[in-house]
Write a protein that holds these residues in place. Sequence first.
Motif, PDB file in Angstrom:
ATOM      1  N   ASP A 121       0.885  -1.253   0.037  1.00 21.30           N
ATOM      2  CA  ASP A 121       0.023   0.012  -0.061  1.00 21.30           C
ATOM      3  C   ASP A 121       0.851   1.465   0.056  1.00 21.30           C
ATOM      4  OD1 ASP A 121      -2.813  -1.163   0.146  1.00 21.30           O
ATOM      5  OD2 ASP A 121      -1.924  -2.013   2.380  1.00 21.30           O
ATOM      6  N   ASN A 122       2.175   1.283   0.129  1.00 20.98           N
ATOM      7  CA  ASN A 122       3.150   2.218   0.486  1.00 20.98           C
ATOM      8  C   ASN A 122       4.220   1.968  -0.564  1.00 20.98           C
ATOM      9  OD1 ASN A 122       4.799   4.088   1.098  1.00 20.98           O
ATOM     10  ND2 ASN A 122       4.192   4.183   3.414  1.00 20.98           N
ATOM     11  N   LEU A 123       4.268   2.343  -1.633  1.00 14.56           N
ATOM     12  CA  LEU A 123       5.295   2.034  -2.677  1.00 14.56           C
ATOM     13  C   LEU A 123       6.719   2.747  -2.422  1.00 14.56           C
ATOM     14  CD1 LEU A 123       3.605   2.727  -6.041  1.00 14.56           C
ATOM     15  CD2 LEU A 123       4.774   0.778  -5.331  1.00 14.56           C
ATOM     16  N   GLN A 124       6.611   4.034  -1.941  1.00 15.17           N
ATOM     17  CA  GLN A 124       8.066   4.736  -1.346  1.00 15.17           C
ATOM     18  C   GLN A 124       8.651   3.622  -0.359  1.00 15.17           C
ATOM     19  OE1 GLN A 124       8.788   6.730  -3.428  1.00 15.17           O
ATOM     20  NE2 GLN A 124       7.433   7.822  -4.356  1.00 15.17           N
ATOM     21  N   LEU A 163      15.097  -9.740 -12.199  1.00 15.50           N
ATOM     22  CA  LEU A 163      14.985  -8.751 -10.941  1.00 15.50           C
ATOM     23  C   LEU A 163      15.100  -9.511  -9.737  1.00 15.50           C
ATOM     24  CD1 LEU A 163      11.720  -7.077 -12.323  1.00 15.50           C
ATOM     25  CD2 LEU A 163      13.923  -6.014 -12.376  1.00 15.50           C
ATOM     26  N   ASP A 164      15.512  -9.023  -8.590  1.00 15.88           N
ATOM     27  CA  ASP A 164      15.457  -9.297  -7.126  1.00 15.88           C
ATOM     28  C   ASP A 164      14.249  -9.209  -6.503  1.00 15.88           C
ATOM     29  OD1 ASP A 164      18.326  -9.737  -7.413  1.00 15.88           O
ATOM     30  OD2 ASP A 164      18.524  -7.440  -6.881  1.00 15.88           O
ATOM     31  N   ILE A 165      13.393  -8.320  -7.028  1.00 15.44           N
ATOM     32  CA  ILE A 165      12.016  -8.141  -6.382  1.00 15.44           C
ATOM     33  C   ILE A 165      11.205  -7.489  -7.194  1.00 15.44           C
ATOM     34  CG2 ILE A 165      13.021  -5.904  -5.159  1.00 15.44           C
ATOM     35  CD1 ILE A 165      10.667  -8.467  -3.401  1.00 15.44           C
ATOM     36  N   ILE A 166      10.084  -8.055  -7.207  1.00  8.90           N
ATOM     37  CA  ILE A 166       8.684  -7.299  -7.825  1.00  8.90           C
ATOM     38  C   ILE A 166       7.921  -6.568  -6.829  1.00  8.90           C
ATOM     39  CG2 ILE A 166       6.663  -7.496  -9.410  1.00  8.90           C
ATOM     40  CD1 ILE A 166       8.290 -10.097 -10.620  1.00  8.90           C
ATOM     41  N   ILE A 167       7.685  -5.195  -6.966  1.00  7.71           N
ATOM     42  CA  ILE A 167       6.692  -4.574  -6.022  1.00  7.71           C
ATOM     43  C   ILE A 167       5.585  -4.323  -6.418  1.00  7.71           C
ATOM     44  CG2 ILE A 167       6.561  -2.763  -4.435  1.00  7.71           C
ATOM     45  CD1 ILE A 167       9.722  -2.351  -4.208  1.00  7.71           C
ATOM     46  N   ALA A 168       4.526  -4.993  -6.166  1.00  9.21           N
ATOM     47  CA  ALA A 168       3.299  -4.603  -6.677  1.00  9.21           C
ATOM     48  C   ALA A 168       2.333  -3.555  -5.969  1.00  9.21           C
ATOM     49  CB  ALA A 168       2.587  -5.782  -7.161  1.00  9.21           C
ATOM     50  N   GLU A 169       1.692  -2.676  -6.536  1.00 13.76           N
ATOM     51  CA  GLU A 169       0.887  -1.681  -5.700  1.00 13.76           C
ATOM     52  C   GLU A 169      -0.513  -2.133  -5.635  1.00 13.76           C
ATOM     53  OE1 GLU A 169      -0.444   3.012  -6.482  1.00 13.76           O
ATOM     54  OE2 GLU A 169       0.077   1.798  -8.235  1.00 13.76           O
ATOM     55  N   ARG A 170      -1.048  -2.152  -4.554  1.00 10.89           N
ATOM     56  CA  ARG A 170      -2.408  -2.717  -4.349  1.00 10.89           C
ATOM     57  C   ARG A 170      -3.412  -1.773  -5.072  1.00 10.89           C
ATOM     58  NH1 ARG A 170      -4.353  -6.250  -0.673  1.00 10.89           N
ATOM     59  NH2 ARG A 170      -2.495  -6.078   0.747  1.00 10.89           N
TER      60      ARG A 170
END
Length: 327
Positions: A241-244, A300-307
């Motif tokens: 919920d908090n991308l930054q 990639l090392d990590i995929i960050i998905a935004e809710r």
Amino acid sequence: MSIISKDISKAAALLSNEELVAIPTETVYGLAGNIYSEKAIKAIFETKQRPFFNPLIVHIPSVDYLDQIVASIPEKAQLLADAFWPGPITLVLKKKSTIPDLITAGKDTVAVRIPNHPTTLELLNQLDFPLAAPSANPFNRISPTKAEHVEDYFRDQIQMVLDGGPCKKGIESTIIGFENDDPIIYRLGSTPLEAIEAVVGKIEIKNSTALGIESQKKMAPSAPGMLERHYAPKTKTVLTDNLQKSIAQYQGKRIGILLYNDVLNDDGIDFKIVLTQGRNLNEAASKLYDALHQLDKQDLDIIIAERLPDYGLGKSINDRLDRATKP
Ligand code: AMP
Ligand code: MG
């Protein structure tokens, strides 16, 4: 040589010969076989490496066909069929004794729907049997929404992917079961909750992600479509919920971002996909799996998905992202 082809008659011939063919639907591509062929159905489970306790959805060409599959139709099931078929709603109903146990994992119910894709409706009309068709991906991997996704997974295992273009809906069907003739949502999907409630009134959700972990474990054997981890990239994926804050947490890593809306500067990000420019949830759903396929290829090392917002198809997309990010 590519196994992708638009030849419907060739697909019909292979299926009539108890072979598997991947087929397009409006939700995702399916790995299809004749429901009455033990050889074909076993091949579906083997090819996908899907456990036998996970039942398959039966695809039929028209409502008239339903009587050959199910023993009875509750009133609200009929309302849903009339409202949404052909379309991305799967109804779980009491099965006819003629439906093989392999299809239903021994249960006395069968999952059935009419897909809304001209190519596959034409194919079903050419056949004199329905098709069992789970999503055309190895068990627990990302579902395919393009013929190329299926070819990448199964080029050595199946003879043909029937090409119907990119899937318009892009996430799986909404699955609805019945308890005492009352509808219950077993899996959120391409038909939004609100649209279903407009037809049958307030409806309970027994989706695993809406339940605690203990109930999930209890339910897993009896209703395996609700398996907790599913639809997953190989790359570690988190939902936030908090991308930054999440980006800061993985500073120095190779980061890929899956965004609902483009609101971010690109500092510290290696790869970024935006699902929609105009807060269009239909567009976001149709692009979701292709985006995950692409992200998964970027090393990639990590995929960050935004809710996403928690209504309409946003709810269904969040469900898939939740399951993709379970450890
Ligand atoms: P897939 O075809 O990969 O989208 O998966 C189909 C899902 O439908 C399965 O994972 C099951 O959970 C669900 N399903 C199929 N048949 C039944 C049934 N008889 N009862 C409950 N769920 C079912
Ligand atoms: Mg699946």
